[in-house]
Write a protein that holds these residues in place. Structure first.
Motif, mmCIF file in Angstrom:
data_model
loop_
_atom_site.group_PDB
_atom_site.id
_atom_site.type_symbol
_atom_site.label_atom_id
_atom_site.label_comp_id
_atom_site.label_asym_id
_atom_site.label_seq_id
_atom_site.Cartn_x
_atom_site.Cartn_y
_atom_site.Cartn_z
ATOM 1 N N MET A 76 87.443 136.014 53.643
ATOM 2 C CA MET A 76 87.174 135.066 52.566
ATOM 3 C C MET A 76 85.671 135.031 52.287
ATOM 4 S SD MET A 76 88.148 131.018 52.387
ATOM 5 C CE MET A 76 89.877 131.387 52.625
ATOM 6 N N LEU A 102 86.200 127.879 43.277
ATOM 7 C CA LEU A 102 87.300 127.064 43.767
ATOM 8 C C LEU A 102 88.177 126.526 42.648
ATOM 9 C CD1 LEU A 102 85.307 124.864 46.330
ATOM 10 C CD2 LEU A 102 86.633 126.940 46.824
ATOM 11 N N GLN A 126 88.844 131.874 43.357
ATOM 12 C CA GLN A 126 89.145 132.746 44.497
ATOM 13 C C GLN A 126 89.983 132.023 45.541
ATOM 14 O OE1 GLN A 126 84.842 133.351 44.638
ATOM 15 N NE2 GLN A 126 85.245 135.507 45.043
ATOM 16 N N VAL A 127 89.784 130.710 45.632
ATOM 17 C CA VAL A 127 90.524 129.885 46.585
ATOM 18 C C VAL A 127 90.928 128.592 45.891
ATOM 19 C CG1 VAL A 127 90.499 128.769 48.849
ATOM 20 C CG2 VAL A 127 89.050 130.777 48.445
ATOM 21 N N ASP A 150 93.963 132.948 47.045
ATOM 22 C CA ASP A 150 94.203 132.287 48.319
ATOM 23 C C ASP A 150 94.461 130.801 48.091
ATOM 24 O OD1 ASP A 150 93.768 134.680 49.614
ATOM 25 O OD2 ASP A 150 91.749 134.165 50.310
ATOM 26 N N ILE A 159 94.616 127.163 50.327
ATOM 27 C CA ILE A 159 94.487 126.398 51.568
ATOM 28 C C ILE A 159 95.378 125.171 51.445
ATOM 29 C CG2 ILE A 159 92.936 125.097 53.053
ATOM 30 C CD1 ILE A 159 90.711 126.968 52.311
ATOM 31 N N GLY A 168 97.399 137.159 47.446
ATOM 32 C CA GLY A 168 96.833 135.900 47.928
ATOM 33 C C GLY A 168 97.307 135.595 49.335
ATOM 34 N N ALA A 207 87.151 126.716 53.039
ATOM 35 C CA ALA A 207 86.992 127.452 51.784
ATOM 36 C C ALA A 207 85.597 128.056 51.670
ATOM 37 C CB ALA A 207 87.255 126.522 50.597
#
Length: 271
Positions: free
Chosen positions: A1, A7, A59-60, A83, A85, A109, A251
């Motif tokens: 990551m 984000l 990206q996350v 990705d 979380i 992902g 993250a």
């Protein structure tokens, strides 16, 4: 990551607001590209459809909205190579949800669990390899923190005793009976002995002012006990304020746990 990635976020309740407060303190609010909320709800860079969130190309994405949000939105994000979380870890007690997420990871992902709010997970992972026999997670919260949960159906929250244990069972049983209150227990189960062998206890306690979690483990490696006392979020006494910082830290700097790795077959317990 990547460090300090772009984000996205799902939800803007107590945890989501705490995440934005932390980003503001760090001077990094510009990294939050979009926040997915229901129509009519306000949030920074608000969007109201999963497609609109994907179009901002984070990206996350930080999930901060509950089990239903994981079921509805995590798989499309994973299939888009983003990705996710997951803070609502209790949803992973459902084998079908875990299978859906693992299948969706074929899109590139990764489904990730934040670990920073739970001390001792690194030791538990090592113990899993060395030989792990027993794991118990006990959640102590003051009586008022159990209001508005399923605990009210089995517990008089005006109890006079210093402590009242009102649930003891497997992590899976706990997650199904108290879906909003056993995220930490499910994380511990995934890291350790699994959903059915991990024990969870829930306690209404007048001896604590904020949530206290206790992890106990024993096996061939020896034994340990960790206590995690974390102040409750200002807007939600049911959750720790540290949760938001754990999600954001994972993250920004990495350290989140991949669900795929945790779902692999476990090492047999020691003889």
């Amino acid at each position: 990551m990547r460090r300090n990635p772009q984000l996205g976020m799902i939800g803007f309740g107590a945890i989501g607001r705490e995440v934005m407060t932390a980003l503001s303190k760090l001077g990094e609010t510009s990294t939050m590209k979009a926040v997915l909320v229901r129509p009519g709800r306000d949030a920074p860079n608000a969007v109201h459809e999963i497609g609109a969130l994907i179009e901002t190309r984070p990206q996350v994405v930080l999930e901060c909205a509950g089990h239903a949000a994981v079921k509805e939105f995590a798989a499309p994000l994973l299939r888009a190579g983003i990705d996710v979380i997951i803070s609502s870890v209790g949803v992973l007690a459902d084998d079908d949800v875990r299978t859906q997420l693992l299948d969706a990871e074929r899109g590139g992902g990764r489904a990730l669990l934040p670990a920073g709010a739970i001390a001792g997970l690194d030791g538990l992972l090592a113990a899993r390899l060395a030989g792990l026999d027993e794991v118990t997670y006990t959640s102590f919260k003051p009586p008022h923190a159990w209001r508005g949960t399923a605990a009210e159906q089995v517990l008089d929250l005006n109890h006079s005793e210093p402590e009242r244990e009102f649930f003891a069972g497997s992590a899976r049983e706990a997650a199904l009976a108290y879906p909003k209150n056993v995220n930490v227990g499910v994380t511990i189960a995934l890291v350790g002995l699994g959903m059915d062998a991990t024990r969870v206890k829930l306690v209404s306690s007048r001896n604590v002012t904020d949530p206290l979690g206790r992890i106990e483990a024993s096996g061939a490696f020896g034994h340990f006990r960790f206590d995690i006392f974390a102040r409750a979020a200002a807007d939600n006494p049911k959750t720790s304020a540290l949760t938001a910082y754990s999600i954001l830290q994972c993250a920004r700097l990495g350290g989140a746990l991949p669900i795929a790795g945790l779902c692999q077959r476990r090492t047999p317990a020691s003889p």
